[in-house]
Design an enzyme around this catalytic site. Structure first.
Site, PDB file in Angstrom:
ATOM      1  CG  ASP A  21     -10.939   3.894   4.588  1.00 23.33           C
ATOM      2  OD1 ASP A  21     -10.415   4.902   5.117  1.00 23.33           O
ATOM      3  OD2 ASP A  21     -10.652   3.516   3.441  1.00 23.33           O
ATOM      4  CE  LYS A  71      -7.726   2.040   2.759  1.00 21.58           C
ATOM      5  NZ  LYS A  71      -7.946   3.362   2.176  1.00 21.58           N
ATOM      6  CG  HIS A  77      -2.036   0.978   1.147  1.00 28.33           C
ATOM      7  ND1 HIS A  77      -3.275   0.605   0.666  1.00 28.33           N
ATOM      8  CD2 HIS A  77      -2.127   2.290   1.446  1.00 28.33           C
ATOM      9  CE1 HIS A  77      -4.078   1.652   0.674  1.00 28.33           C
ATOM     10  NE2 HIS A  77      -3.403   2.686   1.136  1.00 28.33           N
ATOM     11  CB  SER A 107      -7.498   5.736   6.123  1.00 26.55           C
ATOM     12  OG  SER A 107      -7.709   5.445   4.773  1.00 26.55           O
ATOM     13  NE  ARG A 126      -9.004  11.398   5.896  1.00 30.97           N
ATOM     14  CZ  ARG A 126      -8.097  10.463   5.577  1.00 30.97           C
ATOM     15  NH1 ARG A 126      -8.479   9.218   5.333  1.00 30.97           N
ATOM     16  NH2 ARG A 126      -6.836  10.756   5.511  1.00 30.97           N
TER      17      ARG A 126
END
Ligand code: URA
Length: 423
Positions: free
Chosen positions: A161, A187, A82, A183, A168
């Protein structure tokens, strides 16, 4: 408990309990707490910050807001990757196939564009026919059979999220260590992989402005991941300048294909190999990802992944109607390219969203002709603008023009990988 009190306590800098955080999130998902109330709370979090305990509580509440992916039937040590978001950051599209070609199963749930940064799902959707909405069964089957799947998390996974992320994006509440950590990690925890490699960006085009804040975000995320029983490693990488030679969805898919075929930008290739090497290390796989470029296996893996998700690459990627050069006003060496301005510029060209409901123009973006360290003569192209209309190109032009800083002396490209954070 009432919502106004909960928002007010954060506004006043008081520590919130896990129950308060859960009350707010659950209420938001149930519709009893409104967008504007959560937006106010988010802004208070950005300004006041969160304690470690609050961040853990928020992460757990987000994971618990939905289903978690069960990957136990997929054999092997599965590794997810990520990025905290960058400009021109197509590393997932390269490192994922590289690691998969080395034998690491890669189950990757990705996100959409956020603020000025691109999103892997939007990039992939530029391939005609490609689906990012896979059922959990399809996702697991694809990881088993192809070794790699990159999909949207199901709306039933971490719905908190998904809702917060979209809010956001349009309320200037992205740049916050606890909000990003919770966040990303909610995930990653819900996605079920055994190992997680995080690419934490710092600099002008990142949500973390400097090495110190990015390193503290990296440490917090590694701590959350390891605390939850996942092997987690983070690289902190520079995002002052856009990564690679393209910014924009279809353009970035094209560039990923080029790198996997053995060409492309050297820095992009190196960082992708480095990320893939970390994925291999976590999985205990001894192969060198660079080999998977040389023997064509990573490119083959990427093509198989696109096809498995319905992508028809043979039809070609969308191409912008308008392609106009951005010319250098003076000659010299490129000292910097402001990634934030390039990110906003490409958003204005249609590559991202200004409002939640905006569609994306997958063909829009920028091709960088002169990267940091390159020499340019006055009047030569710094970049080529890709968009729908000349008017859009002209609107973005001053911002893009100002993004290139030209020096009268030779410039070295700065290092890209700055830190490695592991437990
Ligand atoms: N990427 C995420 O997944 N979440 C954030 O908050 C920022 C970047």
């Amino acid at each position: 408990m009432n919502v106004i009190e909960v928002i007010g306590r954060k506004r006043d800098g008081l520590e919130q309990s896990a129950e308060e955080i859960r009350f707010l999130l659950d209420g938001y998902l149930a519709g009893s707490v409104r967008d504007y109330q959560v937006a106010a709370w988010l802004m208070a979090v950005v300004i006041r910050g969160m304690t470690r305990a609050e961040t853990l509580a928020l992460t757990q509440a987000m994971v618990d807001s939905g289903e978690v992916m069960d990957l136990s039937e997929v054999p092997g040590f599965k590794v997810d990757k990520h990025s905290t978001g960058g400009v021109g950051d197509k590393v997932t599209l390269i490192a994922g196939p590289l690691a998969a070609a080395c034998g690491v199963p890669v189950p990757k749930l990705s996100g959409r564009a956020l603020a000025h940064t691109g999103g892997t799902l939007d990039k992939l959707e530029s391939v005609p026919g490609l689906r990012v909405e896979l059922t959990p069964e399809e996702f697991r089957a694809q990881v088993r059979e192809v070794g790699l799947a990159v999909a949207a998390q199901s709306p039933r996974m971490v719905p908190a999220d998904k809702a917060l992320y979209a809010l956001r994006d349009v309320t200037a509440t992205v740049a916050s260590v606890p909000l990003i950590a919770s966040s990303v990690m909610s995930k990653k925890l819900a996605a079920g992989a055994d190992g997680i490699v995080l690419d934490v960006k710092e600099g002008r085009g990142a949500f973390m402005p400097d090495l110190e804040s990015a390193t503290s975000l990296a440490r917090l995320m590694v701590e959350i991941g390891e605390g939850a029983g996942r092997r987690t490693v983070a690289l902190v990488t520079a995002m002052d300048n856009p990564l690679g030679r393209t910014v924009g969805n279809a353009l970035e898919v094209g560039e990923a294909l080029e790198v996997l075929a053995g060409g492309g930008d050297a820095e992009l290739r190196e960082v992708s190999i480095r990320v893939a090497a970390e994925m291999c290390r976590l999985a205990g796989v001894g192969r060198d990802p660079a080999q998977a470029i040389a023997d064509g296996s990573a490119l083959d893996r990427f093509r198989r992944m696109l096809a498995a998700q319905g992508g028809r690459l043979e039809e070609g990627l969308p191409v912008a109607r308008v392609q106009v050069p951005l010319q250098a006003a003076s000659g010299g060496w490129i000292e910097a390219i402001d990634a934030l301005e390039v990110g906003y510029g490409s958003l204005e060209l249609g590559a991202g969203r200004l409002r939640k409901e905006d569609p994306i123009d997958h063909s829009a973006g920028i091709v960088i002709e002169r990267q940091v360290g390159d020499r340019v003569e006055a009047g030569e192209a710094l970049a080529v603008i890709h968009t729908r209309t000349l008017e859009l190109a002209d609107r973005a032009r001053p911002r893009l023009q100002a993004a290139w800083r030209i020096a009268d002396h030779e410039v070295q490209r700065p290092p890209h990988v700055l830190e490695r954070v592991a437990r």
